[in-house]
Design a protein around this motif. Structure first.
Motif, PDB file in Angstrom:
ATOM      1  N   LEU A   4       0.896  -1.345  -0.023  1.00 24.12           N
ATOM      2  CA  LEU A   4      -0.047  -0.077  -0.165  1.00 24.12           C
ATOM      3  C   LEU A   4       0.901   1.153   0.078  1.00 24.12           C
ATOM      4  N   LEU A   5       1.872   1.205   0.801  1.00 23.64           N
ATOM      5  CA  LEU A   5       2.740   2.463   0.969  1.00 23.64           C
ATOM      6  C   LEU A   5       3.423   2.669  -0.453  1.00 23.64           C
ATOM      7  N   SER A   6       3.915   1.547  -0.981  1.00 25.92           N
ATOM      8  CA  SER A   6       4.909   1.462  -2.247  1.00 25.92           C
ATOM      9  C   SER A   6       4.148   2.228  -3.390  1.00 25.92           C
ATOM     10  N   TYR A   7       2.675   1.774  -3.380  1.00 28.47           N
ATOM     11  CA  TYR A   7       2.003   2.138  -4.669  1.00 28.47           C
ATOM     12  C   TYR A   7       1.466   3.628  -4.546  1.00 28.47           C
ATOM     13  N   THR A   8       1.306   3.884  -3.233  1.00 30.07           N
ATOM     14  CA  THR A   8       1.012   5.357  -3.044  1.00 30.07           C
ATOM     15  C   THR A   8       1.929   6.346  -3.229  1.00 30.07           C
ATOM     16  N   LEU A   9       3.398   6.008  -2.738  1.00 34.59           N
ATOM     17  CA  LEU A   9       4.443   6.703  -3.100  1.00 34.59           C
ATOM     18  C   LEU A   9       4.772   6.944  -4.483  1.00 34.59           C
ATOM     19  N   SER A  59       2.625   6.628  -6.973  1.00 37.89           N
ATOM     20  CA  SER A  59       1.509   7.528  -7.559  1.00 37.89           C
ATOM     21  C   SER A  59       1.755   8.966  -7.484  1.00 37.89           C
ATOM     22  N   ILE A  60       2.243   9.489  -6.227  1.00 35.26           N
ATOM     23  CA  ILE A  60       2.400  10.852  -5.787  1.00 35.26           C
ATOM     24  C   ILE A  60       3.009  11.611  -7.006  1.00 35.26           C
ATOM     25  N   VAL A 105      -6.060   6.918  -7.063  1.00 39.60           N
ATOM     26  CA  VAL A 105      -4.955   6.110  -6.890  1.00 39.60           C
ATOM     27  C   VAL A 105      -5.400   4.796  -6.080  1.00 39.60           C
ATOM     28  N   ALA A 106      -6.455   5.230  -5.163  1.00 35.06           N
ATOM     29  CA  ALA A 106      -7.154   4.031  -4.360  1.00 35.06           C
ATOM     30  C   ALA A 106      -7.733   2.694  -5.098  1.00 35.06           C
ATOM     31  N   TYR A 143      -4.848   0.965  -7.077  1.00 37.30           N
ATOM     32  CA  TYR A 143      -4.261   0.021  -5.813  1.00 37.30           C
ATOM     33  C   TYR A 143      -5.027  -1.315  -5.669  1.00 37.30           C
TER      34      TYR A 143
END
Length: 313
Positions: free
Chosen positions: A21-26, A28-29, A61-62, A65
């Motif tokens: 979750l953290l990797s995909y969010t970061l 995508s920023i 993004v959600a 993911y």
């Protein structure tokens, strides 16, 4: 023991979820115009927008993911945005190179560090000082400098090994050994230095215990005391450090693979990260995390076998 394993597995599964979750969010920023990179700077904006939409980059993004997670749980990590290559196949083609490095370094580190550490801890004196100086130098010298010196000596001056390139084990066993020896040697210097120092300290601590003096008073041969009692009790801390060294090799492999021109996961990570190829990067992150979890689990099991008290943690 079963409860011990289950706790470690459950913690590993939770870690995979959090890191994914953290990797995909970061990832995508940053606003990466992937469509523009794929189609070129002169491509019409409507084509760029259509390409980004086809890749799903116009969605939240959600949502992206969750779609990625559902596909990943089915074993589908998609295809590369830039090469259209199947992600898992691309990783599978490069994984043997990195595994060759890591396994080779781990074996050499385990053998040499335990020999040097036990020798220094038992003999002390000149041998002990040599191991300590070697440990300091191994930590202090930058990895790229050690690698370059090794290349200059063994590849350029002596010509014993090729400086760059890789030959698969299936093509030629001797060719594979010749291309993998220098990278393994370059990565092993720092690892051996760190683990040998830990083994040395653990051996000295064990030799100071009362039960060791009791065994000596009973007339047991020194070699038997060292092999059957000292080594077993001193191995647990050293195994923990060895496990961390194995994990750290993932970072060191990036530099070594770049210098020696090896087609492994390290060079693959650099290439795809600079382009922002999220499907490939996420798959590489997951492979790395799973590898770290497996190594930590194996290390914990070995430590638990050597020291049953560790299973209670």
């Amino acid at each position: 023991m079963l409860a011990f394993v289950l706790r470690r597995v459950a913690a590993g599964v939770a870690l995979i979820g959090v890191i994914s979750l953290l990797s995909y969010t970061l990832l995508s920023i940053p606003h990466l115009d992937v469509g523009r990179q794929l189609l070129g700077q002169n491509a019409p904006q409507e084509l760029v927008d259509a390409k980004n939409a086809a890749l799903g980059l116009d969605r939240p993004v959600a949502v992206r993911y969750l779609d990625w997670l559902g596909a990943a749980l089915r074993g589908d990590f998609g295809t590369s945005w830039f090469t259209s290559e199947n992600v898992l196949q691309a990783i599978a083609n490069r994984l043997p190179v990195t595994l060759s490095l890591m396994i080779g370094v781990t074996v050499i580190t385990a053998l040499l560090s335990f020999v040097l550490g036990v020798w220094a801890g038992v003999r002390r004196g000149v041998v002990d000082r040599f191991v300590q100086v070697f440990a300091v130098l191994g930590y202090a010298l930058p990895g790229f400098l050690v690698t370059l010196v090794i290349v200059l000596i063994f590849a350029v001056e002596l010509g014993w090994f090729p400086a760059i390139g890789y030959i698969g084990m299936g093509e030629s066993l001797t060719g594979w050994l010749s291309t993998i020896t220098l990278p393994i040697l370059a990565l092993s210097v720092g690892s051996v230095a760190g683990v040998a120092q830990q083994v040395r300290g653990s051996v000295i601590d064990v030799l100071r215990q009362d039960y060791i003096r009791t065994l000596r008073a009973r007339g047991l041969p020194p070699w038997r005391i060292v092999l059957r009692h000292v080594l077993r009790n001193a191995s647990a801390p050293a195994l923990a450090v060895l496990g961390m060294q194995f994990v750290g090799l993932l970072g060191g492999a990036v530099l070594v693979e770049q210098i020696f021109g090896l087609p492994g996961l390290g060079s693959m990570t650099v290439g795809y990260t600079t382009r922002g190829d999220i499907p490939v990067i996420m798959a590489l992150v997951m492979v790395t995390v799973v590898g770290v979890i497996v190594i930590n689990l194996v290390t914990d099991l070995l430590i638990g076998w050597l020291n049953p008290k560790a299973r209670l943690r």
